[in-house]
Write a protein that holds these residues in place. Sequence first.
Motif, PDB file in Angstrom:
ATOM      1  N   GLN A 122       0.842  -1.188   0.000  1.00 21.03           N
ATOM      2  CA  GLN A 122       0.000   0.000   0.000  1.00 21.03           C
ATOM      3  C   GLN A 122       0.882   1.244   0.000  1.00 21.03           C
ATOM      4  O   GLN A 122       1.836   1.340   0.767  1.00 21.03           O
TER       5      GLN A 122
ATOM      6  N   SER B  55      -4.727   3.913  -3.086  1.00 19.01           N
ATOM      7  CA  SER B  55      -5.807   3.685  -2.128  1.00 19.01           C
ATOM      8  C   SER B  55      -7.164   3.786  -2.796  1.00 19.01           C
ATOM      9  O   SER B  55      -7.295   4.294  -3.919  1.00 19.01           O
ATOM     10  N   GLU B  56      -8.190   3.319  -2.081  1.00 22.48           N
ATOM     11  CA  GLU B  56      -9.571   3.605  -2.469  1.00 22.48           C
ATOM     12  C   GLU B  56     -10.114   4.639  -1.465  1.00 22.48           C
ATOM     13  O   GLU B  56      -9.614   4.748  -0.340  1.00 22.48           O
TER      14      GLU B  56
ATOM     15  N   GLY C 273      -2.269   2.658 -10.058  1.00 21.82           N
ATOM     16  CA  GLY C 273      -3.457   3.341  -9.553  1.00 21.82           C
ATOM     17  C   GLY C 273      -3.524   4.758 -10.074  1.00 21.82           C
ATOM     18  O   GLY C 273      -2.807   5.151 -11.003  1.00 21.82           O
TER      19      GLY C 273
ATOM     20  N   CYS D 147      -6.373  -0.315  -2.760  1.00 17.89           N
ATOM     21  CA  CYS D 147      -7.507  -0.428  -3.677  1.00 17.89           C
ATOM     22  C   CYS D 147      -7.530  -1.814  -4.325  1.00 17.89           C
ATOM     23  O   CYS D 147      -6.550  -2.217  -4.968  1.00 17.89           O
TER      24      CYS D 147
END
Length: 376
Positions: A82, A105-106, A338, A113
Amino acid sequence: MTKNKIWLSSPHMGENEQKYIKEAFDHNWVAPLGPNVNGLEADLEGFLGEEKKIAAVSTGTAALHLALILLGVKAGDEVICQSLTFSASANPIVYQGATPVFVDSEPDTWNICPGALEDAIKERTALGMKPKAVIAVHLYGMPYKVEEIHAVAGKYDIPVIEDAAEALGSHYKGQNCGTFAPMAILSFNGNKIITTSGGGALVCPDEDLKKKAVFLATQARDQAPHYQHSHIGYNYRMSNICAGIGRGQMEVLEERVAQRRGMHAFYTEIFSGVKEITLLRAPGTDYFCNHWLTAILTESFEQREALRLALDEDNIESRPVWKPMHLQPVFKDVPYYGGRVAEDIFDRGLCLPSGSNLTDTDRERIRSAITKFLSI
């Protein structure tokens, strides 16, 4: 006159730590290992449940390093991590000569994510670099999307290491964070929910793996009447003195979690009706967050900095959220998957004083400083 400093998250001692430390001194158990180490491990096993076994070590970073070793991570391997986390989540990957692969990340939990994770696994595997492990973090005590993350990792037969350094006392669907993955790590650094001054723990699935971890953490000394070593070992075991602090802290763990959650409720009330500021909140009833730190999202970087400086003017510590690992100079050349969720959280996110030992007077100073800022 300078006002007393209000810290972001300072150690909070109870009443019984001295008892365990005194016992250690009275019986001359000041060397590493001893009854407090065994006792703290048993206390943690009883709290976490799920038949987990605990190896108490010197830091959470050491625990994560041991987890990577036990999973067979070697030089040249890749490990997914992460990006929005403290550097201790990523550094042990490099200790092994492996390469971190960072994932965005989400926005619901601010954690890894699932979609970006699968993209990373697919592409790294296609390049002949199937990741050896995934490090998923419960950021600020907020459980990550457990089922989705483990489903993705399981689909590709990649083990998850659960970084629960900030999440002791948090749970998902009633199950404690630190018990979802084959191995997990805890931290008892001075600013955590409970502390051993410095310390951590590796959460193992069984006694055999715990024994391997303890062997490596005590310089990997072979069974022999002389000093003999067939493996590289580490000086990672927790001391009996530090473990004594931890035993006293475990007695007040649930109280400390309640106090941290109380600080989150305090900020929720302050910011109610303030549309441009939102708090990191549990996305549903399945998530129980210890709110180790209460974090907010402001409207812009400029507003975040203005609030941080306004608090600092009143000698109140606040801090931007972790700078994503893929933006760190030391990791500028490693892969990232991402979008800009983690970057946006970093730009606009601020951690507020969240200690369990904050007084009513402290809270009124904080409230006054924030209210004054919001009225400008």
